[in-house]
Write an enzyme that holds these catalytic residues in place. Structure first.
Site, PDB file in Angstrom:
ATOM      1  N   HIS A  56       0.842  -1.198   0.000  1.00  0.00           N
ATOM      2  CA  HIS A  56       0.000   0.000   0.000  1.00  0.00           C
ATOM      3  C   HIS A  56       0.881   1.253   0.000  1.00  0.00           C
ATOM      4  O   HIS A  56       0.616   2.214  -0.734  1.00  0.00           O
ATOM      5  CB  HIS A  56      -0.924   0.022   1.220  1.00  0.00           C
ATOM      6  CG  HIS A  56      -2.266  -0.587   0.980  1.00  0.00           C
ATOM      7  ND1 HIS A  56      -2.459  -1.951   0.931  1.00  0.00           N
ATOM      8  CD2 HIS A  56      -3.491  -0.032   0.770  1.00  0.00           C
ATOM      9  CE1 HIS A  56      -3.738  -2.211   0.716  1.00  0.00           C
ATOM     10  NE2 HIS A  56      -4.384  -1.064   0.612  1.00  0.00           N
ATOM     11  N   HIS A  82      -0.217  -2.766   9.419  1.00  0.00           N
ATOM     12  CA  HIS A  82       1.225  -2.691   9.183  1.00  0.00           C
ATOM     13  C   HIS A  82       1.931  -2.019  10.352  1.00  0.00           C
ATOM     14  O   HIS A  82       1.356  -1.145  11.010  1.00  0.00           O
ATOM     15  CB  HIS A  82       1.538  -1.888   7.912  1.00  0.00           C
ATOM     16  CG  HIS A  82       1.353  -2.648   6.640  1.00  0.00           C
ATOM     17  ND1 HIS A  82       2.186  -3.671   6.246  1.00  0.00           N
ATOM     18  CD2 HIS A  82       0.414  -2.538   5.670  1.00  0.00           C
ATOM     19  CE1 HIS A  82       1.770  -4.154   5.088  1.00  0.00           C
ATOM     20  NE2 HIS A  82       0.697  -3.487   4.720  1.00  0.00           N
TER      21      HIS A  82
END
Length: 405
Positions: free
Chosen positions: A159, A206
């Site tokens: 991402h 994350h």
């Protein structure tokens, strides 16, 4: 200076979440996030909460308690919650499926091909490294506000990589092609990148180190890839034998994808990006060799033409009609290709579809990768060639569609 272990730690993710208004319900004796102040003891799989392990406290986002991965939390700031939920979708399949066709049909297909090729290369490297490094995503005591992508490894954050690759490649490939304000473009790109990166930590998907690694890696990759992609696109479109090259390379990249050690959706998602890029390049190749690419009357840079009401109506018509056709072609191509590969393997398609996702289930892996290669290759081809040709026949095409490579 922060150590790598600190940047990787789930405790830092919790701090980021709390900074943006996520409040954990903690047991004061051991700091364990719990619903309703229940006492708890950690277990191997998470938290056991007075018989409420694996339970779920539900309610509205505006302050009600949630329970995800055995961690209870409250969302106290709806602005950040909505912003980051929307922001993370800018790196998701739904965004790709709408942004890429919209750009090709309404803005500039030459820039679009370069951006897609760069995106595909960046995603392939990032996804491959995930399955090579095999670092897990943040775990306890982090609450994951989103379940999607949970089966994938976390390092590096793709991402974060895409959050740089897409907006900044658009800037780079359009800067000498169109006349617009570079500071405004840079500001949009920086905000775009920041929202996506912070959203991944905020949602608990994350670690901070995953994000930093993704940002550093994409910068290092884009330095050689930007000029290479620009040149390679021209070679692929103009070369007589490039379809064989494109198809061969695409198949090889999917077949020799790194071993992940366990089943994850990463390989299938990577096959999707490779196939879309291949289909788009094959569509552009056909456009060129049919003589449908023409040189513009004037060289760049061009003025940005803002749509009139009639142009806006045609834009919306192209987009809605085109996306409906994309959805239909996806369903048709997937059904046909899935059944065909199952037939070749001598397997019942319904039985195979219901079977477990494991690395040992070779037949299912072959079928999944094969149908994605075909289906998303068709979608890429339709995006670049078939649908713009249909738009032209219906007299609703973008006026400057057939310009230059």
């Amino acid at each position: 200076m922060y150590s790598l272990e600190y940047l990787k730690s789930p405790e830092l993710v919790v701090k980021v979440q709390e900074y943006f208004g996520i409040v954990y319900e903690r047991n004061h004796a051991n700091g364990v996030p719990l619903p309703n102040g229940k006492s708890a003891t950690p277990t191997r799989n998470g938290v056991q909460s007075n018989g409420l392990a694996n339970g779920c406290a539900t309610g509205n986002h505006g302050g009600d308690k949630k329970k995800i991965d055995d961690n209870a939390y409250r969302v106290t700031n709806n602005f950040w919650y909505v912003l980051f939920i929307v922001g993370t979708e800018l790196g998701d399949e739904i965004f790709y499926a709408t942004f890429i066709p919209f750009w090709f049909w309404n803005v500039d297909s030459a820039v679009g091909r370069r951006v897609v090729m760069l995106w595909s290369a960046i995603m392939y490297v990032g996804q491959s490294l995930k399955d090579i490094i095999r670092w897990p995503r943040p775990t306890y005591p982090v609450a994951r506000l989103q379940k999607k992508w949970g089966l994938e490894y976390g390092m590096p954050s793709t991402h974060a990589m895409v959050s740089v690759a897409i907006p900044f490649s658009v800037l780079i490939y359009t800067y000498n092609r169109y006349i617009y304000s570079l500071p405004i473009g840079l500001a949009i790109a920086v905000v775009w990148c920041s929202v996506i990166c912070v959203s991944r930590v905020y949602l608990g998907m994350h670690s901070v180190l995953d994000i930093i690694a993704g940002l550093l890696l994409v910068v290092l990759l884009m330095i050689p890839l930007i000029p290479l992609v620009d040149r390679l696109d021209i070679i692929i479109v103009t070369s007589r034998w490039s379809p064989l090259f494109v198809l061969s390379i695409s198949i090889l990249l999917i077949v020799f994808y790194p071993d992940s050690g366990k089943w994850t959706p990463t390989r299938g998602d990577t096959a999707l990006t490779v196939s879309v890029c291949a289909g788009i390049e094959l569509g552009a190749w056909l456009h060129y060799h049919l003589g449908e690419f023409q040189q513009p009357i004037q060289p760049p840079p061009y003025e940005v033409i803002w749509p009139s009401y009639s142009m806006l109506g045609l834009l919306l018509l192209r987009t809605v009609l085109g996306l409906c056709c994309i959805v239909a072609s996806r369903a048709f191509a997937k059904s046909i290709s899935y059944a065909f590969v199952c037939f070749l393997l001598g397997r019942d398609k319904n039985e195979l579809r219901r079977s477990e996702n494991t690395l040992e289930n070779k037949n299912k892996i072959i079928v999944e990768l094969s149908y994605k290669l075909f289906t998303y290759g068709v979608i890429g081809f339709n995006t670049q060639y078939l649908l713009p040709s249909v738009f032209k026949l219906l007299n609703i095409g973008r006026p400057d569609f057939y310009t230059e490579i």
